[in-house]
Design an enzyme around this catalytic site. Structure first.
Site, mmCIF file in Angstrom:
data_model
loop_
_atom_site.group_PDB
_atom_site.id
_atom_site.type_symbol
_atom_site.label_atom_id
_atom_site.label_comp_id
_atom_site.label_asym_id
_atom_site.label_seq_id
_atom_site.Cartn_x
_atom_site.Cartn_y
_atom_site.Cartn_z
ATOM 1 N N VAL A 25 -30.970 22.377 27.737
ATOM 2 C CA VAL A 25 -29.517 22.193 27.887
ATOM 3 C C VAL A 25 -28.965 21.184 26.883
ATOM 4 O O VAL A 25 -27.763 21.052 26.744
ATOM 5 C CB VAL A 25 -29.115 21.722 29.304
ATOM 6 C CG1 VAL A 25 -29.373 22.816 30.320
ATOM 7 C CG2 VAL A 25 -29.826 20.443 29.691
ATOM 8 N N SER A 62 -26.018 23.566 34.496
ATOM 9 C CA SER A 62 -25.835 22.185 34.925
ATOM 10 C C SER A 62 -26.118 21.212 33.797
ATOM 11 O O SER A 62 -26.543 21.582 32.713
ATOM 12 C CB SER A 62 -26.728 21.866 36.124
ATOM 13 O OG SER A 62 -27.992 21.454 35.658
ATOM 14 N N LYS A 63 -25.843 19.956 34.083
ATOM 15 C CA LYS A 63 -26.062 18.892 33.111
ATOM 16 C C LYS A 63 -27.541 18.769 32.785
ATOM 17 O O LYS A 63 -27.918 18.408 31.697
ATOM 18 C CB LYS A 63 -25.593 17.551 33.687
ATOM 19 C CG LYS A 63 -24.088 17.401 33.732
ATOM 20 C CD LYS A 63 -23.677 16.189 32.896
ATOM 21 C CE LYS A 63 -22.194 15.901 32.984
ATOM 22 N NZ LYS A 63 -21.363 17.033 32.641
ATOM 23 N N ARG A 64 -28.370 19.035 33.771
ATOM 24 C CA ARG A 64 -29.791 18.728 33.586
ATOM 25 C C ARG A 64 -30.676 19.903 33.246
ATOM 26 O O ARG A 64 -31.666 19.764 32.565
ATOM 27 C CB ARG A 64 -30.338 18.053 34.854
ATOM 28 C CG ARG A 64 -29.811 16.683 34.954
ATOM 29 C CD ARG A 64 -30.242 15.910 36.142
ATOM 30 N NE ARG A 64 -29.194 14.965 36.476
ATOM 31 C CZ ARG A 64 -28.787 13.978 35.680
ATOM 32 N NH1 ARG A 64 -29.368 13.816 34.503
ATOM 33 N NH2 ARG A 64 -27.808 13.176 36.019
#
Ligand code: GLU
Ligand code: ZN
Length: 502
Positions: free
Chosen positions: A271, A257-259
């Protein structure tokens, strides 16, 4: 395939820092541009003004440069197709949105938020798919004139045409993709405040910037139909589309995910590219690693240079299947690259990391001899640059060590009295050496261990803890020489006092 000069782009939105998955997209575009003798363009898609992150642009440019993915046109370097910030191109989007309206491919929609909400509710009640009901697409010229005369705010929407057709396009990674128009919305292209949506801005820019291949993350695949229809509506030559496979968490579960992301051991891993930079990864290891996610040099070679990747890179070889982010591979690769470095190169790269960890300036660290001398001692032992400081910190503590756990000073299967004897004897032996070099230090400590009836391992353990405060250290004889006679003797004496007073 259209025979036009290769021009590709990386088009991040400055709503956050450079994500490791986006870094891969950038790298693939850059590799392809360099492979083809084409241009790599950096474009900043800053149309979401509410979510801007102030220093995101610096993060992008620093991250791309760290990777070695220098862009040919864009922020900081300029170019003939600018401006490269979408926020500076509003009149261009307005022009092309109006052009679409004038040519019957788009229309003004005057619906209020309240009306759109009402439509949504009714659709939900009737269990229909929600979406804009195309009310304004069929207004009569008179009705439009009323809205215009009243100065009603409006958005511009794309008129999907034909409503019941389908369109097929070719994706260079996934092959033929067909989408049914009945599933598409008359999407907003230009908002009432004059700002474009992604759909319009990206297509207009890709065309005007003469982008030949759109290689972007898979999450944009659902936007591709609108892109294809927009190119058709404008009558522009479409680019080659290529949607990069999703990157999964290292444990193979779910999209990264982005986070945050989850490692194979269930612990979270960084990330953001900047966190990998700060974590002490080498750019050459990162490039090698990222290039291996969804692509491979020849199916078997795991360690390769950017030049090799560049020479071999082909979009058609990208594997469309989602691939896990092999975090452990990155750590391994980084160790491989660290071991390949010349001592001085490694030393230069370690400098900022060790300086920062020791609370020193780089200049102050460089003015001291220890790090340069100790670099060869740890080269085989570190997998990241950040791992060096905890192994070397004892060199940079100039006061005496305090031994928070004096029990640790006592040797294996040894009494406190024996330990005192070992510390005292080591100090005396080292003090008496005419030359304080590795061979002399080793010979004197070996002789002492025989004399005291200790195994060399037992004696070195005692000396090691006394000098470094830790049970593990770089090779000890070398470390003693680097630490220097004066500090060595002072630490041995201090440790002797601590154990003696117990
Ligand atoms: N601005 C989009 C993003 O941040 C770019 C998508 C594209 O490459 O077209 O991911
Ligand atoms: Zn409307």
């Amino acid at each position: 395939m259209p025979d036009r000069p290769v021009r590709v782009r990386f088009a991040p939105s400055p709503t956050g820092y450079l994500h490791i998955g986006s870094a891969r997209s950038a790298l693939f575009n850059w590799l392809f541009a360099r492979h083809s003798g084409g241009q790599f363009i950096l474009r900043i898609e800053d149309t979401d003004q509410k979510r801007l992150v102030g220093d995101a642009l610096d993060d992008f440019t620093a991250g791309l440069r760290w990777l070695g993915c220098q862009w040919d046109e864009g922020p900081l370097v300029g170019g003939e197709h600018g401006p490269y910030f979408q926020s500076q191109r509003l009149p261009i989007y307005r022009h092309w949105a109006d052009w679409l309206v004038a040519h019957g491919h788009a229309y003004r929609c005057y619906c209020s938020e309240e009306r759109l909400e009402q439509v949504r509710q009714q659709q939900t009640e009737r269990k229909e798919q929600t979406g804009y009901d195309r009310h304004c697409r069929y207004l009569t010229p008179e009705q439009r004139a009323v809205h215009e005369a009243a100065g009603d705010p409006c958005v511009i929407r794309l008129a999907i045409e034909p409503l019941n057709g389908s369109t097929t396009f070719h994706d260079a990674i996934r092959g033929e993709i067909t989408f049914e128009h009945s599933l598409l919305q008359d999407a907003v292209l230009l908002k009432s405040d004059g700002w474009p949506t992604y759909h319009l801005a990206a297509v207009v820019d890709d065309h005007l910037m003469e982008i030949s291949h759109i290689m972007r993350s898979d999450e944009w695949l659902s936007s591709a139909p609108l892109g294809v229809l927009l190119y058709q509506a404008f009558g522009w030559e479409p680019p080659v589309w290529a949607h990069l496979p999703v990157i999964l968490n290292p444990n193979g579960k779910g999209k990264m995910s982005k986070r945050h992301a989850v490692g194979a051991d269930g612990k979270s891993i960084p990330v953001l590219l900047k966190d990998y930079i700060a974590g002490g990864y080498l750019p050459e290891a990162m490039v090698n690693f990222l290039a291996n996610i969804g692509w491979s040099l020849d199916g078997s070679t795991e360690v390769f240079t950017p030049e090799q990747a560049m020479a071999a890179f082909a979009i058609a070889d990208i594997n469309p299947a989602p691939g896990a982010f092999p975090y452990d591979k990155l750590v391994w690769l980084n160790g491989v690259y660290i071991r390949q470095l010349e001592h001085d190169d490694l030393y230069q790269r370690l400098l900022p990391f060790v300086a920062q960890a020791m609370g020193m300036s780089v200049e102050a660290m460089a003015a001291r001899p220890e790090l340069r001398l100790a670099t060869p001692l740890i080269q085989e032992r570190i997998k990241t640059l950040a791992e060096a400081a905890p192994m070397l910190d004892f060199f940079f503590i100039d006061s005496l060590l305090d031994y928070p756990d004096p029990q640790m000073l006592i040797g294996e299967k040894m009494s406190a009295a024996q330990t005192v004897e070992a510390l005292h004897g080591s100090a005396a032996a080292l003090a008496a050496l005419p030359d304080f070099d590795r061979e002399s230090v080793e010979a004197s400590l070996r002789a002492l261990s025989d004399q005291l009836g200790l195994k060399i391992r037992q004696l070195l353990h005692v000396v090691r803890v006394a000098l470094t405060g830790s049970k593990v250290s770089p090779p000890l004889f070398e470390a003693i020489v680097i630490l220097g006679r004066q500090r060595t003797l002072a630490r041995l004496a201090a440790a002797e006092r601590v154990v003696g007073s117990q």
